[in-house]
Design a protein around this motif. Sequence first.
Motif, mmCIF file in Angstrom:
data_model
loop_
_atom_site.group_PDB
_atom_site.id
_atom_site.type_symbol
_atom_site.label_atom_id
_atom_site.label_comp_id
_atom_site.label_asym_id
_atom_site.label_seq_id
_atom_site.Cartn_x
_atom_site.Cartn_y
_atom_site.Cartn_z
ATOM 1 N N SER A 195 45.035 46.387 50.907
ATOM 2 C CA SER A 195 44.385 44.924 51.757
ATOM 3 C C SER A 195 44.644 43.916 52.304
ATOM 4 O O SER A 195 44.108 43.268 52.702
ATOM 5 C CB SER A 195 44.835 44.238 50.834
ATOM 6 N N ARG A 210 40.604 51.656 52.271
ATOM 7 C CA ARG A 210 40.986 51.597 50.875
ATOM 8 C C ARG A 210 41.827 50.283 50.105
ATOM 9 O O ARG A 210 42.676 49.773 50.856
ATOM 10 C CB ARG A 210 42.241 52.472 50.560
ATOM 11 N N ARG A 219 47.630 44.164 40.665
ATOM 12 C CA ARG A 219 48.146 45.574 39.423
ATOM 13 C C ARG A 219 49.369 45.244 38.375
ATOM 14 O O ARG A 219 50.359 45.036 38.808
ATOM 15 C CB ARG A 219 48.188 47.073 39.514
#
Length: 221
Positions: A195, A210, A219
Amino acid sequence: MIAERIKEIQSELPEGVRLVAVSKFHPNEAIEKAYRAGQRIFGESKVQEMTAKHESLPQDIEWHFIGHLQTNKVKYIVPYVALIHGIDSYRLLAEVDRQAEKAGRVVNVLLQLHIAREETKFGFSFDECRAMLNEGQWKSLAHVRICGLMGMATNTDNTAQIREEFDSLGSFFREVKSTWFAHDDAFRELSMGMSHDYHQAIEAGSTLVRVGSKIFGERIY
Ligand SMILES: *Cc1c(COP(=O)(O)O)cnc(C)c1O
């Protein structure tokens, strides 16, 4: 939100760069939102979690395993996994081959290189990787296909350092390609960028980014 972010990131990717939506720790509903926005490649880092998601979500999803894979768990993902990003030892490569033969498949894998300064990240050093490839035993493994390399930069705000780490993996990729895989069209993937650093990774030659939290939010572990 998820659909918008998928579309936004997809629209920024140059041709030849694919998005792995990293859905670890996020529920099926979040993956379904991304799926409806057209996303088909998802990345997971836990064997049990990925297998449960594979069993309950659409069958045309490409599951990429991006975590640290233990040899005793290889057998659970080999029947369906599309790409294993984190091969960090010959022993693990040989176990994927053994299980893939049992499953009647050829499994696509990437060799993971340790490029970060942190000691916690897994992967071959460049010299260990060269030694493994020179040794040559991997050539007899008929049920794995080495499709390229993967790496993670140091988790830092120092963009010059990140850039340097990605560049070093980019040039190592070209060395490995020309030395051992010059005539192998399958060897063409360079998995790097997350990110906070995927733009830099793309500039350094990444073909697979990814991206997790930028799509799905933070998360909760
Ligand atoms: C979790 C993870 C990612 C995604 O990280 P974000 O910062 O959420 O984009 C990418 N690669 C690997 C190997 C990961 O474990």
